[in-house]
Design a protein around this motif. Sequence first.
Motif, PDB file in Angstrom:
ATOM      1  N   GLU A   1     -17.719  79.296   1.692  1.00 27.99           N
ATOM      2  CA  GLU A   1     -16.700  78.257   1.751  1.00 27.99           C
ATOM      3  C   GLU A   1     -16.132  78.084   0.362  1.00 27.99           C
ATOM      4  O   GLU A   1     -16.864  78.189  -0.627  1.00 27.99           O
ATOM      5  CB  GLU A   1     -17.308  76.928   2.215  1.00 27.99           C
ATOM      6  CG  GLU A   1     -17.270  76.767   3.710  1.00 27.99           C
ATOM      7  CD  GLU A   1     -17.941  75.512   4.216  1.00 27.99           C
ATOM      8  OE1 GLU A   1     -17.747  75.201   5.400  1.00 27.99           O
ATOM      9  OE2 GLU A   1     -18.672  74.849   3.457  1.00 27.99           O
TER      10      GLU A   1
ATOM     11  N   ILE B   1     -26.864  76.013   6.827  1.00 28.16           N
ATOM     12  CA  ILE B   1     -26.099  77.159   7.354  1.00 28.16           C
ATOM     13  C   ILE B   1     -26.992  78.327   7.801  1.00 28.16           C
ATOM     14  O   ILE B   1     -26.855  78.826   8.917  1.00 28.16           O
ATOM     15  CB  ILE B   1     -25.129  77.708   6.263  1.00 28.16           C
ATOM     16  CG1 ILE B   1     -24.176  76.615   5.762  1.00 28.16           C
ATOM     17  CG2 ILE B   1     -24.379  78.942   6.756  1.00 28.16           C
ATOM     18  CD1 ILE B   1     -23.085  76.208   6.705  1.00 28.16           C
TER      19      ILE B   1
ATOM     20  N   GLN C   1     -14.296  84.351  10.992  1.00 28.23           N
ATOM     21  CA  GLN C   1     -13.242  83.453  10.551  1.00 28.23           C
ATOM     22  C   GLN C   1     -12.938  83.684   9.078  1.00 28.23           C
ATOM     23  O   GLN C   1     -13.814  84.202   8.373  1.00 28.23           O
ATOM     24  CB  GLN C   1     -13.663  81.998  10.769  1.00 28.23           C
ATOM     25  CG  GLN C   1     -14.866  81.606   9.916  1.00 28.23           C
ATOM     26  CD  GLN C   1     -15.415  80.244  10.259  1.00 28.23           C
ATOM     27  OE1 GLN C   1     -15.366  79.814  11.386  1.00 28.23           O
ATOM     28  NE2 GLN C   1     -15.936  79.560   9.274  1.00 28.23           N
TER      29      GLN C   1
ATOM     30  N   ARG D   1     -20.483  64.792   0.747  1.00 28.67           N
ATOM     31  CA  ARG D   1     -21.672  64.883   1.601  1.00 28.67           C
ATOM     32  C   ARG D   1     -22.908  65.201   0.766  1.00 28.67           C
ATOM     33  O   ARG D   1     -23.919  65.660   1.278  1.00 28.67           O
ATOM     34  CB  ARG D   1     -21.493  65.989   2.643  1.00 28.67           C
ATOM     35  CG  ARG D   1     -20.441  65.738   3.678  1.00 28.67           C
ATOM     36  CD  ARG D   1     -20.164  67.024   4.430  1.00 28.67           C
ATOM     37  NE  ARG D   1     -21.144  67.319   5.452  1.00 28.67           N
ATOM     38  CZ  ARG D   1     -21.615  68.547   5.724  1.00 28.67           C
ATOM     39  NH1 ARG D   1     -21.205  69.580   5.032  1.00 28.67           N
ATOM     40  NH2 ARG D   1     -22.500  68.737   6.674  1.00 28.67           N
TER      41      ARG D   1
ATOM     42  N   PHE E   1     -21.497  84.021   4.891  1.00 27.78           N
ATOM     43  CA  PHE E   1     -20.735  82.788   5.103  1.00 27.78           C
ATOM     44  C   PHE E   1     -20.344  82.279   3.726  1.00 27.78           C
ATOM     45  O   PHE E   1     -21.203  82.144   2.851  1.00 27.78           O
ATOM     46  CB  PHE E   1     -21.610  81.755   5.819  1.00 27.78           C
ATOM     47  CG  PHE E   1     -21.040  80.355   5.808  1.00 27.78           C
ATOM     48  CD1 PHE E   1     -20.352  79.860   6.904  1.00 27.78           C
ATOM     49  CD2 PHE E   1     -21.200  79.531   4.697  1.00 27.78           C
ATOM     50  CE1 PHE E   1     -19.814  78.579   6.884  1.00 27.78           C
ATOM     51  CE2 PHE E   1     -20.668  78.250   4.677  1.00 27.78           C
ATOM     52  CZ  PHE E   1     -19.977  77.773   5.772  1.00 27.78           C
TER      53      PHE E   1
ATOM     54  N   LYS F   1     -18.192  80.217  18.760  1.00 30.33           N
ATOM     55  CA  LYS F   1     -17.069  80.917  18.132  1.00 30.33           C
ATOM     56  C   LYS F   1     -16.734  82.184  18.918  1.00 30.33           C
ATOM     57  O   LYS F   1     -17.633  82.887  19.392  1.00 30.33           O
ATOM     58  CB  LYS F   1     -17.389  81.259  16.671  1.00 30.33           C
ATOM     59  CG  LYS F   1     -17.514  79.982  15.827  1.00 30.33           C
ATOM     60  CD  LYS F   1     -17.330  80.237  14.369  1.00 30.33           C
ATOM     61  CE  LYS F   1     -17.576  78.980  13.578  1.00 30.33           C
ATOM     62  NZ  LYS F   1     -16.370  78.280  13.180  1.00 30.33           N
TER      63      LYS F   1
ATOM     64  N   LYS G   1     -12.984  81.474   1.647  1.00 29.56           N
ATOM     65  CA  LYS G   1     -13.632  80.952   2.852  1.00 29.56           C
ATOM     66  C   LYS G   1     -13.668  82.077   3.866  1.00 29.56           C
ATOM     67  O   LYS G   1     -12.626  82.656   4.202  1.00 29.56           O
ATOM     68  CB  LYS G   1     -12.809  79.786   3.406  1.00 29.56           C
ATOM     69  CG  LYS G   1     -13.358  79.199   4.697  1.00 29.56           C
ATOM     70  CD  LYS G   1     -12.691  77.871   5.019  1.00 29.56           C
ATOM     71  CE  LYS G   1     -12.950  77.413   6.446  1.00 29.56           C
ATOM     72  NZ  LYS G   1     -14.331  77.184   6.804  1.00 29.56           N
TER      73      LYS G   1
ATOM     74  N   HIS H   1     -22.605  75.027  16.596  1.00 32.50           N
ATOM     75  CA  HIS H   1     -21.234  75.362  16.987  1.00 32.50           C
ATOM     76  C   HIS H   1     -20.867  76.817  16.711  1.00 32.50           C
ATOM     77  O   HIS H   1     -19.920  77.334  17.289  1.00 32.50           O
ATOM     78  CB  HIS H   1     -20.227  74.384  16.377  1.00 32.50           C
ATOM     79  CG  HIS H   1     -19.953  74.569  14.926  1.00 32.50           C
ATOM     80  ND1 HIS H   1     -20.821  74.158  13.955  1.00 32.50           N
ATOM     81  CD2 HIS H   1     -18.905  75.137  14.278  1.00 32.50           C
ATOM     82  CE1 HIS H   1     -20.303  74.460  12.780  1.00 32.50           C
ATOM     83  NE2 HIS H   1     -19.148  75.052  12.935  1.00 32.50           N
TER      84      HIS H   1
HETATM   85  C1  BG6 Z   1     -21.621  72.687   9.442  1.00 34.57           C
HETATM   86  C2  BG6 Z   1     -22.209  72.483   8.081  1.00 34.57           C
HETATM   87  O1  BG6 Z   1     -22.623  72.844  10.391  1.00 34.57           O
HETATM   88  O2  BG6 Z   1     -20.805  73.852   9.428  1.00 34.57           O
HETATM   89  C3  BG6 Z   1     -21.117  72.360   7.042  1.00 34.57           C
HETATM   90  O3  BG6 Z   1     -23.004  71.307   8.071  1.00 34.57           O
HETATM   91  C4  BG6 Z   1     -20.158  73.534   7.132  1.00 34.57           C
HETATM   92  O4  BG6 Z   1     -21.677  72.266   5.744  1.00 34.57           O
HETATM   93  C5  BG6 Z   1     -19.704  73.768   8.560  1.00 34.57           C
HETATM   94  O5  BG6 Z   1     -19.059  73.239   6.305  1.00 34.57           O
HETATM   95  C6  BG6 Z   1     -18.917  75.063   8.679  1.00 34.57           C
HETATM   96  O6  BG6 Z   1     -18.395  75.201   9.966  1.00 34.57           O
HETATM   97  P1  BG6 Z   1     -17.099  76.093  10.199  1.00 34.57           P
HETATM   98  O7  BG6 Z   1     -16.949  76.141  11.679  1.00 34.57           O
HETATM   99  O8  BG6 Z   1     -15.964  75.403   9.494  1.00 34.57           O
HETATM  100  O9  BG6 Z   1     -17.393  77.419   9.593  1.00 34.57           O
END
Ligand code: BG6
Length: 518
Positions: free
Chosen positions: A226, A246, A406, A233, A224, A192, A343, A188
């Motif tokens: 968070e 990641i 982001q 999980r 990256f 972005k 984040k 995904h």
């Molecule tokens: C996912 C990971 O692919 O991406 C997660 O498995 C992670 O661990 C997430 O939290 C982060 O995606 P985004 O779009 O919120 O940065």
Amino acid sequence: VSETGSLAIIVLGASGDLAKKKTFPALFNLYHQGFLNPDEVHIFGYARTKISDEDLRDRIRGYLVDEKNASEKAEALSKFLQLIKYVSGPYDSEEGFKRLDKAISEHEISKKVSEGSSRRLFYLALPPSVYPPVCKMIKEWCTNKSDLGGWTRIVVEKPFGKDLESAEQLSSQIGKLFDEQQIYRIDHYLGKELVQNMLVLRFANRFFLPLWNRDNIDNVQIVFREDFGTEGRGGYFDEYGIIRDIIQNHLLQASVLCLVAMEKPISLKPEHIRDEKVKVLQSVIPIKDEEVVLGQYEGYKDDPTVPNDSNTPTFATTILRIDNERWEGVPFILKAGKAMSSKKADIRIQFKDVPGDIFKCMYLEQIEPFSHTKYMYRYQKNCWSKLSCNATGQKQGRNEFVIRLQPSEAMYMKLTVKQPGLEMQTVQSELDLSYKQRYQGVSIPEAYERLILDTIKGDQQHFVRRDELKAAWEIFTPLLHRIEKGEVKSIPYKAGSRGPAEADQLLKKAGYLQTHGY
Ligand code: BG6
């Protein structure tokens, strides 16, 4: 979406987390914006849980709208939910998939498929271990059989394999059933907004073309972070770790690194773009253990599904080196961590210092009369960056170009300017393109919306090709195996911190100069 005929979107794993949180909301948003024609579309959920159509609708309803827009979207929501049907069955059962095929065929008849083609999009919101049996069942029982054209496409999620061998095995199992043109490996991050902007940025701007190389760029950092941990999980995460979760995909193969480093493709055709990405991955030289720092946040092992002796990294900083004419000698620092202080996802391109810096002497003259305390005071009052005016006064701030993926999408360029006023002082400032301010009122689509729309259109540009995946696994597999054998250890770090101090030392060694405020 220009093709006509029926369009069946089948979400396998419909009662799972991914489907609820990402797939169905993305489908609803596409529907709400008019991208899914209700005269053609039907959505099917398939999973093992024995529930009714209505139960599934109730389970997902709360994820599709939020409090702010619930009343505005209420009508669209109820129409959308009526498009969803549910079929339950195991992932390896002929009987279940025959029932699924029957449900799809009934919909195709009701949507007068004889007047158009039959399009079937299978979205596997499932763990990779069931991809092979599910793909086999789809191939045998559920592919499009219309003589009037159309297609069958399969969307698969990461993690696609656990290492080179398992990924290749999975690719060849699925490759025997479907052509590469039918397989959409989703990551995904490729959907972005600012990742999609990279090609335009690099190849439509004269500014960057002559500077984008080892002569001018000192280092590239892709970060990256968070500010939360694995949150329920732990069981999944412990098997994979931050590199597989990641770095190997979102930061590397999903092209953040590839898009920064690739050469100009000969056209915008998906194959031409993906050809260039593969070349980057194939030019990465093996990672050295001394250029890796792993970390695990304290408290990670409190999760009962995580073994007490786990060495799985929840943080990693690693340096990749690309052995080609453009990038030789430039470190690409990839850094990712869970349970960190903030984040954020950024690409930071740091340029080399200006040669023959005439302002250097000026700093010395101005600073020398001040005591260290006074200097600090001036720094705070005037917002001088630490680097443009440090205690010895020897360095200017570096030019740094930052692309913030982001939160709050932005691009900004740090540069040195004259501090406004009578004195000749320099200060580090920014040319700032913050999307919220510049594009007020424009809503930035969710990555999943864009990517699902691409799968319907048949555009594979933002999906990972088999050879890309292989090359990405080739880079990380030896390191992953060494971590599994305990040869590279995770260092504990405090949840809510910047990660292990060793990572900052590694960055410094690689030449990264920390700039003000970061
Ligand atoms: C996912 C990971 O692919 O991406 C997660 O498995 C992670 O661990 C997430 O939290 C982060 O995606 P985004 O779009 O919120 O940065």
